[in-house]
Design an enzyme around this catalytic site. Structure first.
Site, mmCIF file in Angstrom:
data_model
loop_
_atom_site.group_PDB
_atom_site.id
_atom_site.type_symbol
_atom_site.label_atom_id
_atom_site.label_comp_id
_atom_site.label_asym_id
_atom_site.label_seq_id
_atom_site.Cartn_x
_atom_site.Cartn_y
_atom_site.Cartn_z
ATOM 1 N N HIS A 1 -39.840 -25.603 20.506
ATOM 2 C CA HIS A 1 -40.095 -26.105 21.863
ATOM 3 C C HIS A 1 -40.843 -27.444 21.805
ATOM 4 O O HIS A 1 -40.572 -28.352 22.582
ATOM 5 C CB HIS A 1 -40.961 -25.123 22.655
ATOM 6 C CG HIS A 1 -40.338 -23.791 22.895
ATOM 7 N ND1 HIS A 1 -40.769 -22.648 22.283
ATOM 8 C CD2 HIS A 1 -39.316 -23.410 23.719
ATOM 9 C CE1 HIS A 1 -40.059 -21.623 22.700
ATOM 10 N NE2 HIS A 1 -39.158 -22.049 23.569
ATOM 11 N N SER B 1 -39.073 -17.451 19.609
ATOM 12 C CA SER B 1 -40.226 -16.697 20.142
ATOM 13 C C SER B 1 -40.131 -15.243 19.693
ATOM 14 O O SER B 1 -41.142 -14.554 19.563
ATOM 15 C CB SER B 1 -40.248 -16.766 21.668
ATOM 16 O OG SER B 1 -40.277 -18.118 22.066
#
Ligand code: PAF
Length: 281
Positions: A34, A186
């Site tokens: 990210h 994640s």
């Protein structure tokens, strides 16, 4: 940097911004993958908005909606350090007005969703496209940044933007890997130490496929069998070879435009991981 949890304030703040707006849509639990999207967005835009929203309508029954990692304070710190102007982190009720079973949805075509991840996750891409379209409208961004790890998602969003004439450029960003090759996700947080090692076989299988292809082996059955051998400790959901531009399946031989995609589950926590590689020489 402002952290905003409601649409009214987001619209007010967006209307006050000068210059271009870039959007990085996320579900939070931000990692270096990210971060690379955010840094690119900060480089290319006057203002960057990062959305942090675990979007319930893209999760199916029995999926990990409840346990999906939520860590807004850490996410906000990463955004602040990277130079983000707004973190938009709404509650579900703010996005869907307690009405999430009765929404107008964007439904990508059957051909695009009835394969790869969409096959085992019915409705997933309707949920993704619908929330992404809302975020485009709310932020008025002119560029939005998506990771190539979610290759089918990227393909479908690019198609949505083209088909529905959204006035936004989609910027694909390369997969970020750990030093040993594991693609950042994640969901890697769910892995046990043992599974972390087993999960590595996904990127090993992909890198090996590219190596074999570069050495002249292009038979898809042969390449698939070798991947399966390497990933023998994983529960493989699919290994598919598609044309990177059309996402049409390739049946016999791989070529320079072939994208190889894998989804597999780990043996203990049953974490679903995805990864992919382009075979160009
Ligand atoms: O890739 C993701 O994290 C999500 O699918 C997205 C694009 C933020 C939509 O919820």
């Amino acid at each position: 940097m402002k952290i905003i949890d409601n649409i009214k304030e987001l619209k007010e703040e967006i209307s006050k911004l000068n210059g271009t707006i870039g959007l990085v849509p996320t579900m939070g639990a931000l990692h270096n993958g990210h971060k690379s999207l955010i840094e690119k967005a900060v480089e290319e835009n006057d203002n960057v908005v990062v959305s942090v929203f675990v979007n319930p309508i893209q999760f199916g029954a029995g999926e990990d909606l409840d346990k999906y990692p939520r860590q807004l304070a850490e996410d906000a710190k990463l955004c602040q350090d990277a130079g983000v102007k707004i973190v938009f982190a709404p509650k579900v009720s703010e996005m869907y007005s307690d009405n999430k079973d009765n929404l107008t949805l964007i439904c990508p075509p059957y051909d695009a969703v009835n394969k790869l991840c969409g096959k085992s996750r019915p409705g997933h891409f309707d949920g993704v496209c619908s929330v992404v379209a809302k975020l485009f409208n709310l932020t008025k961004a002119k560029k939005a940044y998506f990771g190539q790890k979610d290759a089918q998602q990227l393909f479908i969003i690019e198609k949505m933007v083209k088909d529905l004439n959204f006035d936004i450029d989609i910027i694909p960003c390369p997969i970020v890997r750990e030093d040993d090759g594991l693609a950042l996700s994640s969901r890697n947080k769910y892995l046990t130490e043992k599974e972390r090692k087993i999960a590595l076989s996904i990127s090993k299988a992909l890198l090996n496929t590219k190596k074999l292809f570069n050495s002249g082996i292009n038979d898809i059955k042969n390449l698939t069998d070798t991947c399966l051998e390497i990933m023998s400790e994983l529960d493989v959901e699919y290994i598919e070879f598609v044309d990177r531009n059309s996402f049409e399946f390739k049946q016999e031989e791989a070529d320079n435009d072939t994208l190889v995609l894998i989804a597999a589950r780990t043996p203990e926590t049953h974490t679903r991981l995805i990864d992919n590689i382009v075979l160009c020489k």
